[in-house]
Design an enzyme around this catalytic site. Structure first.
Site, PDB file in Angstrom:
ATOM      1  N   ASP A  34       0.824  -1.220   0.000  1.00 29.46           N
ATOM      2  CA  ASP A  34       0.000   0.000   0.000  1.00 29.46           C
ATOM      3  C   ASP A  34       0.857   1.269   0.000  1.00 29.46           C
ATOM      4  O   ASP A  34       0.325   2.382   0.050  1.00 29.46           O
ATOM      5  CB  ASP A  34      -0.978   0.004   1.181  1.00 29.46           C
ATOM      6  CG  ASP A  34      -0.283   0.098   2.537  1.00 29.46           C
ATOM      7  OD1 ASP A  34       0.965   0.167   2.584  1.00 29.46           O
ATOM      8  OD2 ASP A  34      -1.000   0.084   3.562  1.00 29.46           O
ATOM      9  N   LEU A  81       5.652  -9.756   4.321  1.00 30.66           N
ATOM     10  CA  LEU A  81       6.519  -8.732   4.909  1.00 30.66           C
ATOM     11  C   LEU A  81       5.767  -7.437   5.194  1.00 30.66           C
ATOM     12  O   LEU A  81       6.299  -6.537   5.842  1.00 30.66           O
ATOM     13  CB  LEU A  81       7.700  -8.424   3.973  1.00 30.66           C
ATOM     14  CG  LEU A  81       8.914  -9.361   4.016  1.00 30.66           C
ATOM     15  CD1 LEU A  81       8.554 -10.779   3.626  1.00 30.66           C
ATOM     16  CD2 LEU A  81      10.025  -8.845   3.113  1.00 30.66           C
ATOM     17  N   TYR A 149       4.617  -2.586  19.009  1.00 27.24           N
ATOM     18  CA  TYR A 149       5.141  -3.220  17.796  1.00 27.24           C
ATOM     19  C   TYR A 149       5.561  -4.655  18.094  1.00 27.24           C
ATOM     20  O   TYR A 149       5.146  -5.597  17.405  1.00 27.24           O
ATOM     21  CB  TYR A 149       6.323  -2.416  17.257  1.00 27.24           C
ATOM     22  CG  TYR A 149       7.099  -3.120  16.166  1.00 27.24           C
ATOM     23  CD1 TYR A 149       6.497  -3.460  14.961  1.00 27.24           C
ATOM     24  CD2 TYR A 149       8.443  -3.429  16.337  1.00 27.24           C
ATOM     25  CE1 TYR A 149       7.214  -4.097  13.952  1.00 27.24           C
ATOM     26  CE2 TYR A 149       9.165  -4.061  15.336  1.00 27.24           C
ATOM     27  CZ  TYR A 149       8.551  -4.401  14.154  1.00 27.24           C
ATOM     28  OH  TYR A 149       9.259  -5.036  13.160  1.00 27.24           O
ATOM     29  N   ASN A 178      18.687  -6.634  13.191  1.00 28.04           N
ATOM     30  CA  ASN A 178      18.605  -5.287  12.609  1.00 28.04           C
ATOM     31  C   ASN A 178      19.241  -5.233  11.216  1.00 28.04           C
ATOM     32  O   ASN A 178      20.456  -5.335  11.081  1.00 28.04           O
ATOM     33  CB  ASN A 178      19.273  -4.277  13.541  1.00 28.04           C
ATOM     34  CG  ASN A 178      18.610  -4.245  14.902  1.00 28.04           C
ATOM     35  OD1 ASN A 178      19.001  -4.989  15.793  1.00 28.04           O
ATOM     36  ND2 ASN A 178      17.599  -3.416  15.067  1.00 28.04           N
ATOM     37  N   VAL A 192      19.248   2.910  11.910  1.00 26.10           N
ATOM     38  CA  VAL A 192      20.324   3.704  12.492  1.00 26.10           C
ATOM     39  C   VAL A 192      21.496   3.851  11.528  1.00 26.10           C
ATOM     40  O   VAL A 192      22.091   4.928  11.419  1.00 26.10           O
ATOM     41  CB  VAL A 192      20.766   3.100  13.850  1.00 26.10           C
ATOM     42  CG1 VAL A 192      21.356   1.703  13.682  1.00 26.10           C
ATOM     43  CG2 VAL A 192      21.755   3.997  14.551  1.00 26.10           C
ATOM     44  N   ILE A 208      22.753  10.208  19.236  1.00 28.34           N
ATOM     45  CA  ILE A 208      22.628   8.884  19.847  1.00 28.34           C
ATOM     46  C   ILE A 208      21.722   8.988  21.062  1.00 28.34           C
ATOM     47  O   ILE A 208      21.884   9.888  21.893  1.00 28.34           O
ATOM     48  CB  ILE A 208      24.013   8.353  20.293  1.00 28.34           C
ATOM     49  CG1 ILE A 208      24.911   8.127  19.081  1.00 28.34           C
ATOM     50  CG2 ILE A 208      23.884   7.073  21.093  1.00 28.34           C
ATOM     51  CD1 ILE A 208      26.327   7.760  19.454  1.00 28.34           C
ATOM     52  N   ARG A 216      23.516  -3.556  18.907  1.00 24.79           N
ATOM     53  CA  ARG A 216      22.687  -4.128  17.853  1.00 24.79           C
ATOM     54  C   ARG A 216      23.513  -5.108  17.023  1.00 24.79           C
ATOM     55  O   ARG A 216      24.723  -4.922  16.841  1.00 24.79           O
ATOM     56  CB  ARG A 216      22.138  -3.023  16.931  1.00 24.79           C
ATOM     57  CG  ARG A 216      21.155  -2.072  17.622  1.00 24.79           C
ATOM     58  CD  ARG A 216      19.878  -2.776  18.032  1.00 24.79           C
ATOM     59  NE  ARG A 216      18.937  -1.913  18.734  1.00 24.79           N
ATOM     60  CZ  ARG A 216      18.830  -1.835  20.048  1.00 24.79           C
ATOM     61  NH1 ARG A 216      19.632  -2.557  20.827  1.00 24.79           N
ATOM     62  NH2 ARG A 216      17.923  -1.059  20.603  1.00 24.79           N
TER      63      ARG A 216
END
Length: 317
Positions: A34, A81, A149, A178, A192, A208, A216
């Site tokens: 979308d 996804l 989330y 990530n 990031v 930061i 991460r």
């Protein structure tokens, strides 16, 4: 064997790389997006590919559209996804994230059940509690929904696995760590790495959150796409949860220094939503290697060089 594949969220950052891989492997691909997160420009280069059967601009929340898409075409796999992916947005507006990530996934599952289509569900490492083991986070590691989330993704994961148990539908939950690389947004919604590199190229400071010691595990996008695609091809992962990451974590402060090479260009700011921060993320991908033969091929340093070159050359924002 060439397959018919529906890819939701295929115009997004990771989605376009998954589309590229699937087309390269000779499959027929239908993309549903979308464009709330994705961009049509991400997939324009595929428009002359005969195996890109259709780009459908529409929402996974539109049940009548999904019914039409599934009844008109015969799919072998649905790579799902399509999602709301921003942690901060989910805290500010949990309803939208819950609807897209949980209810939307249910709508996809129902179509796949009716038409016997395998589901590869893209979850996230953000469902995990902080890493406490030197060997990294395995699929058995405790989850902690520190944001709506993460909560919505865990809910959707459970529905995805329930369709495997209850109906025998081939489903797999994948949890990439990530992911970064070319085509990731460089603004507030971006990752990031993309934000840091874009700020560096623009001569801006790198901000930061907090002390920057949160870590991460950064996975290059082409490695991620290869993992996503392979999870669809193999029945060994059906009914499973599978991680993918680099297997190396880096503190955000160290990452900023690696990118900008100048401490004076780094500033620390107050975290917008500190309650959603995960202090340490380090992936254990042993299961992905055992079941899929997958392991990452691109080092962090190489991935950063490729990403910076792409942002510089493309003028991406």
């Amino acid at each position: 064997m060439a397959l018919n594949i529906l890819l939701t969220g295929g115009a997004g950052f990771i989605g376009r790389w998954v589309a590229k891989r699937l087309l390269k492997d000779g499959h027929s691909v239908w993309i549903l997006d979308d464009l709330s997160n994705g961009r049509e420009s991400n997939i324009e280069e595929f428009y002359n590919e005969p195996n890109l059967k259709s780009f459908i601009r529409g929402s996974i929340m539109d049940e009548s559209l999904l019914t039409d898409v599934f009844e008109t075409n015969r799919f072998d796999i649905c790579y799902h996804l399509g999602a709301s992916i921003n942690v901060q947005d989910s805290i500010d507006d949990p309803r939208t994230t819950f609807n897209n990530d949980t209810v939307g996934t249910f709508y996809i599952l129902e179509q796949c059940r009716r038409h016997d289509v395998k589901v590869v569900f893209m979850s996230t490492c953000m469902v995990y509690d902080r890493c406490t083991e030197e060997a990294g986070i395995t699929e058995e590691h405790p989850t902690k929904p520190a944001s709506p989330y993460a909560g919505a993704k865990i809910s959707a994961e459970n529905m995805v696995l329930s369709y495997n148990y209850a109906y025998g539908l081939p489903t797999v939950v994948i949890r990439p760590f990530n992911t970064y690389g070319p085509f990731q947004k460089t603004g507030g919604e971006g990752g990031v790495v993309a934000i840091f590199i874009n700020n560096k190229l623009a001569g801006k400071e790198l901000s930061i959150y907090g002390d920057g010691m949160q870590t991460r595990d950064l996975l290059y996008v082409e490695d991620c796409a290869r993992f996503v695609v392979e999870a669809g091809y193999s029945d060994k992962v059906d009914g499973q949860i599978v991680n993918a990451g680099l297997g190396r974590d880096i503190a955000i402060k160290e990452l900023a220094l690696l990118i900008v090479q100048n401490e004076e260009l780094i500033r620390h700011v107050e975290h917008i939503h500190p309650q959603s921060e995960i202090q340490k993320l380090l992936c254990n991908s042993d299961k992905a290697y055992r079941l899929l033969g997958w392991k990452p091929e691109i080092t962090l340093e190489e991935g950063l060089l490729r990403t910076e070159k792409w942002i510089k050359d493309s003028g991406w924002t």
